[in-house]
Design a protein around this motif. Sequence first.
Motif, PDB file in Angstrom:
ATOM      1  N   TYR A   1       0.854  -1.191   0.000  1.00  0.00           N
ATOM      2  CA  TYR A   1       0.000   0.000   0.000  1.00  0.00           C
ATOM      3  C   TYR A   1       0.888   1.239   0.000  1.00  0.00           C
ATOM      4  O   TYR A   1       2.056   1.180   0.390  1.00  0.00           O
ATOM      5  N   PRO A   2       0.338   2.376  -0.466  1.00  0.00           N
ATOM      6  CA  PRO A   2       1.165   3.583  -0.597  1.00  0.00           C
ATOM      7  C   PRO A   2       1.507   4.232   0.741  1.00  0.00           C
ATOM      8  O   PRO A   2       0.890   3.944   1.771  1.00  0.00           O
ATOM      9  N   ALA A   3       2.483   5.145   0.695  1.00  0.00           N
ATOM     10  CA  ALA A   3       2.908   5.883   1.886  1.00  0.00           C
ATOM     11  C   ALA A   3       1.752   6.709   2.448  1.00  0.00           C
ATOM     12  O   ALA A   3       0.927   7.241   1.701  1.00  0.00           O
ATOM     13  N   TRP A   4       1.719   6.779   3.768  1.00  0.00           N
ATOM     14  CA  TRP A   4       0.687   7.581   4.427  1.00  0.00           C
ATOM     15  C   TRP A   4       0.941   9.060   4.192  1.00  0.00           C
ATOM     16  O   TRP A   4       2.092   9.491   4.023  1.00  0.00           O
ATOM     17  N   THR A   5      -0.124   9.838   4.265  1.00  0.00           N
ATOM     18  CA  THR A   5      -0.019  11.291   4.060  1.00  0.00           C
ATOM     19  C   THR A   5      -0.506  12.090   5.258  1.00  0.00           C
ATOM     20  O   THR A   5      -0.318  13.303   5.296  1.00  0.00           O
ATOM     21  N   GLU A   6      -1.131  11.428   6.247  1.00  0.00           N
ATOM     22  CA  GLU A   6      -1.682  12.142   7.407  1.00  0.00           C
ATOM     23  C   GLU A   6      -1.430  11.348   8.686  1.00  0.00           C
ATOM     24  O   GLU A   6      -1.522  10.117   8.692  1.00  0.00           O
ATOM     25  N   LEU A   7      -1.169  12.070   9.769  1.00  0.00           N
ATOM     26  CA  LEU A   7      -0.964  11.445  11.073  1.00  0.00           C
ATOM     27  C   LEU A   7      -2.181  10.609  11.477  1.00  0.00           C
ATOM     28  O   LEU A   7      -2.047   9.574  12.136  1.00  0.00           O
TER      29      LEU A   7
END
Length: 184
Positions: free
Chosen positions: A43-49
């Motif tokens: 799955y792709p990198a997270w963008t939000e905490l």
Amino acid sequence: MSPRLPQPELSSPRLRLREVHANDAPALFAIHSHPQVMRYWSYPAWTELAQAEQKIADIQRQRRELDILIYAIADADSDRLIGSSAVFHIDPEQARAEIGYSLHPDWQGRGLASEALRLILDYLFKQHGLRRIEADIDPRNLPSCRLLERLGFVREGLFRQRWDVNDEICDSAMYGLLRQDFNP
């Protein structure tokens, strides 16, 4: 409801492997938002905490409801989360399980992933009586492939075009480790 599988803390002079806590969210986010770490994940990198906070809530729910072990890999001195490892698809009847892991790039190249995995594998083989541990690795992730091979894992197969992550089709190399091949 308490966890179905006991998850004792494991430790070495440099590492503390423990349960994941709510206050680990910023450190977990730093790992799973890092493009280098997530390059080879499914799955792709997270963008939000908030994604890290949700993941921790999911981990805590999974520990209550499923036979799964999810370790925070923490620096022994500071107790700061620097990585994680999950043991899942645990099948006591077949004496097998799957393992996954990640480590923040700032902590890579020091033998810490190997140290953490040795602790977990030793625990699984000795305390849970498992016969076999499997890992699914993107074959382009050569450092991870070499890490598994140093631990005694054998590449047993290739699943072609298994994942679609960030519009990129990726293969999976399947690795297996038998208890008799593990040298803690």
